[in-house]
Scaffold this motif. Structure first.
Motif, PDB file in Angstrom:
ATOM      1  N   MET A  78     102.137  14.447  54.111  1.00 41.04           N
ATOM      2  CA  MET A  78     100.877  13.743  54.256  1.00 41.04           C
ATOM      3  C   MET A  78     100.183  14.269  55.516  1.00 41.04           C
ATOM      4  O   MET A  78     100.848  14.590  56.499  1.00 41.04           O
ATOM      5  N   TRP A  82     104.893   3.616  44.489  1.00 42.30           N
ATOM      6  CA  TRP A  82     104.566   3.936  45.884  1.00 42.30           C
ATOM      7  C   TRP A  82     103.213   3.337  46.262  1.00 42.30           C
ATOM      8  O   TRP A  82     103.074   2.621  47.267  1.00 42.30           O
ATOM      9  N   GLU A 129     111.254  20.181  46.466  1.00 36.86           N
ATOM     10  CA  GLU A 129     110.355  19.792  47.562  1.00 36.86           C
ATOM     11  C   GLU A 129     111.099  19.486  48.854  1.00 36.86           C
ATOM     12  O   GLU A 129     110.472  19.323  49.897  1.00 36.86           O
ATOM     13  N   TRP A 153     108.887   4.655  45.898  1.00 37.94           N
ATOM     14  CA  TRP A 153     108.620   5.843  45.066  1.00 37.94           C
ATOM     15  C   TRP A 153     109.940   6.550  44.740  1.00 37.94           C
ATOM     16  O   TRP A 153     110.239   6.839  43.574  1.00 37.94           O
ATOM     17  N   VAL A 206     107.350  12.131  53.266  1.00 39.43           N
ATOM     18  CA  VAL A 206     105.980  12.604  53.061  1.00 39.43           C
ATOM     19  C   VAL A 206     105.121  12.201  54.267  1.00 39.43           C
ATOM     20  O   VAL A 206     104.327  12.983  54.772  1.00 39.43           O
ATOM     21  N   PHE A 207     105.317  10.973  54.716  1.00 45.03           N
ATOM     22  CA  PHE A 207     104.653  10.525  55.951  1.00 45.03           C
ATOM     23  C   PHE A 207     105.592  10.807  57.113  1.00 45.03           C
ATOM     24  O   PHE A 207     106.698  10.284  57.157  1.00 45.03           O
ATOM     25  N   ARG A 208     105.155  11.674  58.017  1.00 42.82           N
ATOM     26  CA  ARG A 208     106.024  11.962  59.167  1.00 42.82           C
ATOM     27  C   ARG A 208     105.408  11.412  60.435  1.00 42.82           C
ATOM     28  O   ARG A 208     104.311  11.789  60.836  1.00 42.82           O
ATOM     29  N   MET A 266      97.166  16.191  49.640  1.00 48.63           N
ATOM     30  CA  MET A 266      98.624  16.185  49.499  1.00 48.63           C
ATOM     31  C   MET A 266      98.983  16.401  48.030  1.00 48.63           C
ATOM     32  O   MET A 266      98.507  15.664  47.172  1.00 48.63           O
ATOM     33  N   ARG A 267      99.795  17.390  47.792  1.00 43.73           N
ATOM     34  CA  ARG A 267     100.103  17.728  46.406  1.00 43.73           C
ATOM     35  C   ARG A 267     101.521  18.244  46.307  1.00 43.73           C
ATOM     36  O   ARG A 267     101.956  19.033  47.145  1.00 43.73           O
ATOM     37  N   MET A 268     102.216  17.788  45.293  1.00 40.36           N
ATOM     38  CA  MET A 268     103.559  18.257  45.051  1.00 40.36           C
ATOM     39  C   MET A 268     103.474  19.691  44.531  1.00 40.36           C
ATOM     40  O   MET A 268     102.558  20.024  43.786  1.00 40.36           O
ATOM     41  N   MET A 324     105.952  19.168  50.937  1.00 44.17           N
ATOM     42  CA  MET A 324     104.870  18.209  50.715  1.00 44.17           C
ATOM     43  C   MET A 324     104.808  17.253  51.895  1.00 44.17           C
ATOM     44  O   MET A 324     105.801  16.643  52.257  1.00 44.17           O
ATOM     45  N   VAL A 380     107.743  21.690  40.850  1.00 49.25           N
ATOM     46  CA  VAL A 380     108.399  20.480  40.343  1.00 49.25           C
ATOM     47  C   VAL A 380     108.129  20.344  38.840  1.00 49.25           C
ATOM     48  O   VAL A 380     109.037  20.066  38.054  1.00 49.25           O
ATOM     49  N   GLU A 381     106.864  20.568  38.448  1.00 48.98           N
ATOM     50  CA  GLU A 381     106.543  20.523  37.010  1.00 48.98           C
ATOM     51  C   GLU A 381     107.343  21.602  36.268  1.00 48.98           C
ATOM     52  O   GLU A 381     107.935  21.338  35.217  1.00 48.98           O
ATOM     53  N   TRP A 382     107.370  22.819  36.822  1.00 49.76           N
ATOM     54  CA  TRP A 382     108.120  23.910  36.191  1.00 49.76           C
ATOM     55  C   TRP A 382     109.592  23.529  36.048  1.00 49.76           C
ATOM     56  O   TRP A 382     110.189  23.703  34.987  1.00 49.76           O
ATOM     57  N   LEU A 385     111.117  20.614  36.099  1.00 54.34           N
ATOM     58  CA  LEU A 385     111.397  19.516  35.167  1.00 54.34           C
ATOM     59  C   LEU A 385     111.310  19.996  33.718  1.00 54.34           C
ATOM     60  O   LEU A 385     112.183  19.695  32.902  1.00 54.34           O
ATOM     61  N   GLU A 436      93.532  10.908  52.512  1.00 55.84           N
ATOM     62  CA  GLU A 436      94.203  11.880  51.635  1.00 55.84           C
ATOM     63  C   GLU A 436      93.529  12.013  50.277  1.00 55.84           C
ATOM     64  O   GLU A 436      93.871  12.914  49.509  1.00 55.84           O
ATOM     65  N   VAL A 478      99.831  12.876  43.405  1.00 58.80           N
ATOM     66  CA  VAL A 478     100.638  13.847  44.149  1.00 58.80           C
ATOM     67  C   VAL A 478     101.264  14.848  43.180  1.00 58.80           C
ATOM     68  O   VAL A 478     101.288  16.045  43.424  1.00 58.80           O
ATOM     69  N   PHE A 479     101.749  14.319  42.054  1.00 56.34           N
ATOM     70  CA  PHE A 479     102.251  15.200  40.994  1.00 56.34           C
ATOM     71  C   PHE A 479     101.103  15.465  40.040  1.00 56.34           C
ATOM     72  O   PHE A 479     100.559  14.532  39.442  1.00 56.34           O
ATOM     73  N   ARG A 480     100.702  16.729  39.932  1.00 59.67           N
ATOM     74  CA  ARG A 480      99.599  17.028  39.018  1.00 59.67           C
ATOM     75  C   ARG A 480     100.118  17.834  37.845  1.00 59.67           C
ATOM     76  O   ARG A 480     100.637  18.925  38.009  1.00 59.67           O
ATOM     77  N   ALA A 510     106.431   6.585  38.828  1.00 63.72           N
ATOM     78  CA  ALA A 510     107.095   6.518  40.136  1.00 63.72           C
ATOM     79  C   ALA A 510     106.054   6.479  41.259  1.00 63.72           C
ATOM     80  O   ALA A 510     106.186   5.729  42.231  1.00 63.72           O
ATOM     81  N   ILE A 526     101.800  22.607  31.216  1.00 62.99           N
ATOM     82  CA  ILE A 526     102.449  23.870  30.842  1.00 62.99           C
ATOM     83  C   ILE A 526     103.132  23.736  29.484  1.00 62.99           C
ATOM     84  O   ILE A 526     103.443  24.739  28.846  1.00 62.99           O
ATOM     85  N   VAL A 537     113.039  16.703  42.171  1.00 64.08           N
ATOM     86  CA  VAL A 537     112.013  16.705  43.222  1.00 64.08           C
ATOM     87  C   VAL A 537     112.645  17.102  44.561  1.00 64.08           C
ATOM     88  O   VAL A 537     112.099  17.936  45.292  1.00 64.08           O
TER      89      VAL A 537
END
Lengths: 161, 161
Positions: free
Chosen positions: A3, A126, B84, B126, B89-91, B1-3, A1, B7-9, B11, A84, A89-91, A122, A95, B80
């Motif tokens: 930016m 941010w 991930e 965050w 996230v910001f580079r 930008m999307r996680m 992930m 991550v959902e799976w 968790l 952006e 970010v977490f969608r 969280a 499920i 996460v």
């Protein structure tokens, strides 16, 4: 992930435009040259900042971009959201309702998913932090020599063109 | 930008494994079926959680995954980071040193870029929030009926196979 690099570009261009305040509009070509960025891609980012009301654009040969409001009134969140978007970010794709969840009563899903809620909380921390920092704050932490050097570079460019 | 959806799976699988604690290892196939997820992709995520020390895996026909430590000791940040990675996230690509910055003295860049610093500070807020929330916290906010239903579903699955 990660930016988009457009956020870094947009933030640096906003700081540059703040330093050049009063010099009139600055063209994409000059902003791009000042950071060695691809002008066409940079222009898309600058247009996004215009749509978000962060920059104003002036058409024509002497046209270009200026800050639409003072650096005290532009937050990092404004620029990140402009480039952006504002999607989480977490969608959560819910499920929990599939497979083993398909037989559950609808009532069980009346409350938002605990995982999605915690992840969103969280993320809000941010965004709050991004919204608490303005361009002016960032500029206050930048060496004065950077501002002077930038002004000299753009002034020399103006003389040459 | 999307996680990543992983991550959902991850968790949800961790919460499910916490609810099934004491029932022995749970296979990828059963976890995947319980959420209607593609088993091969889910397995990659579960292996990442094993490498991060969040899950343990047992090989063999009766093998599968279990939590490697208690839900009180697994934070959202752990999951996460496992899925991930831990990159910012910001580079910052240091565009300040290019173009107009190329002629600057090295001393000007002795301090980290103010933009990168501000962006990193926001990101830390965050991560701190993700690290402050454990799986146990999330489970405490989940209806008891979800845990019971999940246990029943997996018990029925065991009987059939």
């Amino acid at each position: 992930m990660r930016m988009s690099e457009g956020v870094e570009w947009g933030l640096h261009c906003c700081v540059t435009l703040a330093w050049l305040e009063g010099d009139g509009p600055v063209s994409t070509a000059r902003l791009a040259a000042s950071f060695e960025l691809p002008a066409a891609y940079l222009n898309k980012r600058l247009q996004a900042l215009v749509r978000a009301g962060i920059l104003s654009s002036t058409p024509g040969a002497r046209g270009g971009f200026q800050l639409a409001r003072s650096p005290e009134r532009i937050t990092l969140m404004d620029v990140v959201a402009a480039i952006e978007g504002t999607d989480d970010v977490f969608r959560c794709t819910e499920i929990r309702r599939r497979g083993a969840g398909a037989a559950a009563s609808g009532r069980e899903f009346g409350r938002p998913c605990g995982i999605a809620t915690a992840m969103r909380q969280a993320e809000l921390a941010w965004r709050r932090e991004l919204a608490a920092q303005t361009l002016a704050d960032v500029m206050a932490g930048t060496p004065a020599s950077a501002a002077e050097r930038t002004r000299r570079w753009f002034a020399a460019e103006r003389t040459h063109t």
